[in-house]
Write a protein that holds these residues in place. Structure first.
Motif, mmCIF file in Angstrom:
data_model
loop_
_atom_site.group_PDB
_atom_site.id
_atom_site.type_symbol
_atom_site.label_atom_id
_atom_site.label_comp_id
_atom_site.label_asym_id
_atom_site.label_seq_id
_atom_site.Cartn_x
_atom_site.Cartn_y
_atom_site.Cartn_z
ATOM 1 N N LEU A 13 0.860 -1.116 -0.081
ATOM 2 C CA LEU A 13 -0.067 -0.019 0.044
ATOM 3 C C LEU A 13 0.593 1.311 0.064
ATOM 4 O O LEU A 13 2.112 0.892 0.490
ATOM 5 C CB LEU A 13 -0.686 -0.401 1.148
ATOM 6 N N PRO A 14 0.389 2.114 -0.532
ATOM 7 C CA PRO A 14 1.672 3.319 -0.565
ATOM 8 C C PRO A 14 1.115 3.443 0.815
ATOM 9 O O PRO A 14 0.439 4.395 1.398
ATOM 10 C CB PRO A 14 0.421 4.610 -0.981
ATOM 11 N N GLY A 15 1.652 4.154 1.862
ATOM 12 C CA GLY A 15 2.039 4.626 2.529
ATOM 13 C C GLY A 15 3.768 5.344 3.165
ATOM 14 O O GLY A 15 5.124 5.880 2.328
ATOM 15 N N GLY A 16 3.546 5.796 4.257
ATOM 16 C CA GLY A 16 4.779 6.342 4.556
ATOM 17 C C GLY A 16 4.960 6.796 6.589
ATOM 18 O O GLY A 16 3.602 6.916 6.858
ATOM 19 N N TYR A 17 5.756 7.001 6.491
ATOM 20 C CA TYR A 17 5.997 8.115 8.079
ATOM 21 C C TYR A 17 5.442 9.446 7.988
ATOM 22 O O TYR A 17 4.845 10.287 6.583
ATOM 23 C CB TYR A 17 7.456 8.298 7.936
ATOM 24 N N ILE A 18 4.482 9.363 9.409
ATOM 25 C CA ILE A 18 4.016 10.873 9.248
ATOM 26 C C ILE A 18 5.403 11.921 9.440
ATOM 27 O O ILE A 18 5.833 11.515 10.065
ATOM 28 C CB ILE A 18 3.295 10.570 10.767
ATOM 29 N N HIS A 19 5.111 12.724 8.629
ATOM 30 C CA HIS A 19 5.542 13.762 8.670
ATOM 31 C C HIS A 19 5.387 15.039 10.118
ATOM 32 O O HIS A 19 4.847 16.076 9.570
ATOM 33 C CB HIS A 19 6.007 14.913 7.590
ATOM 34 N N ALA A 20 6.149 15.068 11.286
ATOM 35 C CA ALA A 20 5.437 15.707 12.228
ATOM 36 C C ALA A 20 5.415 17.145 11.718
ATOM 37 O O ALA A 20 4.704 18.111 12.116
ATOM 38 C CB ALA A 20 6.079 15.478 13.687
ATOM 39 N N GLU A 21 6.646 17.565 11.414
ATOM 40 C CA GLU A 21 7.165 19.229 10.740
ATOM 41 C C GLU A 21 5.955 19.564 10.239
ATOM 42 O O GLU A 21 5.643 20.322 9.752
ATOM 43 C CB GLU A 21 8.632 19.130 9.827
ATOM 44 N N ASP A 22 5.950 18.310 8.572
ATOM 45 C CA ASP A 22 5.255 19.371 7.642
ATOM 46 C C ASP A 22 3.270 19.067 7.246
ATOM 47 O O ASP A 22 2.650 19.661 6.974
ATOM 48 C CB ASP A 22 5.238 18.542 6.283
ATOM 49 N N ASP A 23 3.105 17.703 7.835
ATOM 50 C CA ASP A 23 1.975 17.589 7.999
ATOM 51 C C ASP A 23 1.019 18.668 9.151
ATOM 52 O O ASP A 23 1.337 18.117 10.242
ATOM 53 C CB ASP A 23 1.829 15.846 8.169
ATOM 54 N N VAL A 24 -0.305 18.488 9.251
ATOM 55 C CA VAL A 24 -1.142 18.892 10.516
ATOM 56 C C VAL A 24 -1.682 18.015 11.202
ATOM 57 O O VAL A 24 -1.590 18.105 11.813
ATOM 58 C CB VAL A 24 -1.775 20.193 9.507
ATOM 59 N N ASP A 25 -2.182 16.932 10.593
ATOM 60 C CA ASP A 25 -2.457 16.374 10.825
ATOM 61 C C ASP A 25 -2.321 14.842 10.248
ATOM 62 O O ASP A 25 -1.680 14.724 8.799
ATOM 63 C CB ASP A 25 -4.198 16.019 11.228
ATOM 64 N N THR A 26 -3.109 13.397 10.666
ATOM 65 C CA THR A 26 -2.656 12.424 9.808
ATOM 66 C C THR A 26 -3.562 12.530 8.497
ATOM 67 O O THR A 26 -2.744 11.984 7.248
ATOM 68 C CB THR A 26 -3.504 11.422 10.383
ATOM 69 N N ARG A 27 -4.650 13.423 8.095
ATOM 70 C CA ARG A 27 -5.451 13.316 6.883
ATOM 71 C C ARG A 27 -4.456 13.660 6.365
ATOM 72 O O ARG A 27 -4.227 13.898 5.129
ATOM 73 C CB ARG A 27 -6.135 14.045 7.357
ATOM 74 N N ASP A 28 -3.841 14.994 6.326
ATOM 75 C CA ASP A 28 -3.500 15.490 5.456
ATOM 76 C C ASP A 28 -1.689 14.895 5.004
ATOM 77 O O ASP A 28 -1.466 14.981 3.958
ATOM 78 C CB ASP A 28 -2.703 16.910 6.912
ATOM 79 N N ALA A 29 -0.913 14.278 5.837
ATOM 80 C CA ALA A 29 -0.268 13.203 5.936
ATOM 81 C C ALA A 29 -0.855 12.156 4.994
ATOM 82 O O ALA A 29 0.258 11.806 3.672
ATOM 83 C CB ALA A 29 0.353 12.120 6.660
ATOM 84 N N ALA A 30 -2.125 11.345 4.920
ATOM 85 C CA ALA A 30 -2.387 11.076 3.435
ATOM 86 C C ALA A 30 -2.773 11.657 2.680
ATOM 87 O O ALA A 30 -1.876 10.787 1.447
ATOM 88 C CB ALA A 30 -4.104 9.985 4.423
ATOM 89 N N GLU A 31 -3.225 12.416 2.628
ATOM 90 C CA GLU A 31 -3.185 13.252 1.060
ATOM 91 C C GLU A 31 -2.283 13.472 0.729
ATOM 92 O O GLU A 31 -2.669 13.145 -0.604
ATOM 93 C CB GLU A 31 -4.218 14.806 1.641
ATOM 94 N N ARG A 32 -0.674 14.214 1.394
ATOM 95 C CA ARG A 32 0.427 13.940 0.553
ATOM 96 C C ARG A 32 1.411 13.207 0.291
ATOM 97 O O ARG A 32 1.931 12.839 -0.859
ATOM 98 C CB ARG A 32 1.490 14.880 2.214
ATOM 99 N N THR A 33 0.537 12.206 1.074
ATOM 100 C CA THR A 33 1.547 10.482 0.326
ATOM 101 C C THR A 33 0.667 10.206 -0.941
ATOM 102 O O THR A 33 1.560 9.771 -1.412
ATOM 103 C CB THR A 33 0.717 9.011 1.152
ATOM 104 N N LEU A 34 -0.911 10.305 -0.449
ATOM 105 C CA LEU A 34 -1.472 10.222 -2.181
ATOM 106 C C LEU A 34 -0.517 10.888 -3.349
ATOM 107 O O LEU A 34 -0.805 10.280 -5.211
ATOM 108 C CB LEU A 34 -2.890 10.442 -1.789
ATOM 109 N N ARG A 35 -0.376 11.905 -3.134
ATOM 110 C CA ARG A 35 0.433 13.381 -4.012
ATOM 111 C C ARG A 35 1.397 12.729 -4.228
ATOM 112 O O ARG A 35 1.280 12.876 -5.668
ATOM 113 C CB ARG A 35 -0.081 14.674 -3.290
ATOM 114 N N GLU A 36 2.209 12.472 -3.056
ATOM 115 C CA GLU A 36 3.432 12.132 -3.759
ATOM 116 C C GLU A 36 3.968 11.046 -5.064
ATOM 117 O O GLU A 36 4.696 10.734 -5.247
ATOM 118 C CB GLU A 36 4.138 12.210 -2.110
ATOM 119 N N LYS A 37 3.171 10.126 -3.717
ATOM 120 C CA LYS A 37 3.302 8.600 -4.065
ATOM 121 C C LYS A 37 2.781 8.414 -6.106
ATOM 122 O O LYS A 37 3.039 7.469 -6.609
ATOM 123 C CB LYS A 37 3.581 7.696 -3.493
ATOM 124 N N ALA A 38 1.304 8.667 -6.191
ATOM 125 C CA ALA A 38 0.139 8.300 -6.990
ATOM 126 C C ALA A 38 -0.399 9.817 -7.544
ATOM 127 O O ALA A 38 -0.462 9.802 -8.809
ATOM 128 C CB ALA A 38 -0.445 7.839 -6.230
#
Lengths: 229, 229
Positions: free
Chosen positions: A38-63
């Motif tokens: 599955l596309p995924g990765g570490y939560i970036h506490a510096e960049d991500d507002v919350d986990t949803r934000d991290a999920a959106e970023r992952t989707l954007r970056e990886k797919a």
DNA sequence: AACTATTAGTTGCATTATTCAACTAAGTTG
DNA sequence: CAACTTAGTTGAATAATGCAACTAATAGTT
């Protein structure tokens, strides 16, 4: 103290040839480098507002995808699921039309029919099963499946999508009554499906205010599935 | 790397005087020492098998309770929710009969009516709202509310519990039909409610195999609530 | 002991929701 | 323009739900 590995994963699903598929990617980091997962990765506490934000970023970056629907599925955790140690993954699921994936696919997204998924690392198999169950359950009494259609679609197309997900035929009249009741679609004035050798169907789109939101009924579409859970 | 604060919280709910209450505890650690909040704490990567295990431990340690029903609600996360920094809380919810809390309450558990909850630290208010919504939604088409009853109960009692949660009267015949359909109860041979100046009611209990499991229907109990979510 | 009050549990009917089958509508193809 | 095919609608058959009135069983009261 906090030696916990915090990650997010996304179960990105789409409909291809009337079969639910899940998007997988070859892992570019250890462990399991090169293995489909599955596309995924570490939560970036510096960049991500919350986990949803991290999920959106992952989707954007990886797919390369911005999903019209993204919802938290559940959190999977424990000592055993990752060889690196005690880990925790907040999992989101997304539904997108097939052509969005095709268009974005400069990256190597592999679409796997959900029945064929096997040999995934971590507990990704279990995660996908949970996601599929959630999508099926939710589809029976909500507008969720519209997110698998493109911008414009006909009612027969939408019915086909519901049937593909629920795995059984739906009565045409019942289906249309339910859709009416959900009150989430608007006909596109004068726009009809073209190119078919039969009466053209009216084109519909999701009412704007239902973007990212679901419309619910209290009666399921279909009386079959009495499940114990 | 992982400067993420990993915690769990439990929304422990019960019915008291036909009103849903949530269990709160005075915090014994900073931040917000002494303030009422949801029972919770750090995940112990050394001791806890997974987050469910951590939730069970918390419930045991802080409230002296082993809940007959415990389910993951969702994970709440972000930069803003905890003054200490980027944090993440995997939240579980539990339903227990009122007397279980009363019996276990050597500790200072405060039962707060869910309408009166205010001034909680972190995002606990929002968490509780999410939990209450989940319980209400799920109660309409499942056996969830039985976990708010004791070991033995009558059908009129159980109906009262459903009505308290759903917030509206239920037709007696419809209710009994639904319960029949859910097929989760067994009559206790010859056991009747006593002490009331009227016809005694049959006592029932949950069928053993439904412990910790729900029985579901595809039709909601009650046709009111068409919700947008 | 009979009568009253009160709630448990059931029955039959009225109402409403769902399903099914047959119909009409409107295009393309030959 | 007739044949074919799928879109969309209609009305009748069936099933689910809700209502009101009934019988049942207890304690308290006369």
């Amino acid at each position: 103290m906090s030696s916990i590995i915090c990650t997010i994963d996304v179960v990105l699903m789409t409909l291809k040839n009337s079969v639910l598929h899940v998007a997988l990617l070859k892992r570019d980091h250890a462990p399991f480098v090169g293995v489909l997962a599955l596309p995924g990765g570490y939560i970036h506490a510096e960049d991500d507002v919350d986990t949803r934000d991290a999920a959106e970023r992952t989707l954007r970056e990886k797919a390369g995808i911005v999903s019209p629907y993204l919802e938290q599925l559940a959190t999977f955790s424990g000592r055993a699921r990752d060889p690196r140690g005690w880990s925790l993954s907040v999992v989101y699921y997304a539904l997108v039309p097939n052509d969005v994936i095709a268009a974005a696919s400069h990256l190597e997204v592999v679409l796997m029919p959900i029945d064929k998924v096997r040999g995934l690392p971590f507990d990704h198999q279990k995660i996908i099963e949970t996601a599929v169950r959630r999508v099926r359950d939710k589809s029976a009494y909500s507008s969720l499946p519209v997110y698998l259609c493109g911008e414009l679609f006909t009612l027969p197309q939408l019915q086909g999508v519901y049937e593909a997900i629920l795995g059984e035929p739906i009565n045409k009249v019942s289906f249309r009554r339910k859709i009416e009741e959900l009150d989430m679609l608007e006909a596109v004035e004068g726009a009809m499906e073209t190119g078919k050798a039969h009466r053209p169907a009216q084109l519909y789109r999701l009412k704007p205010r239902y973007s990212q939101h679901l419309s619910l009924t209290d009666r399921a579409l279909n009386a079959k599935s009495l499940t114990s859970h």
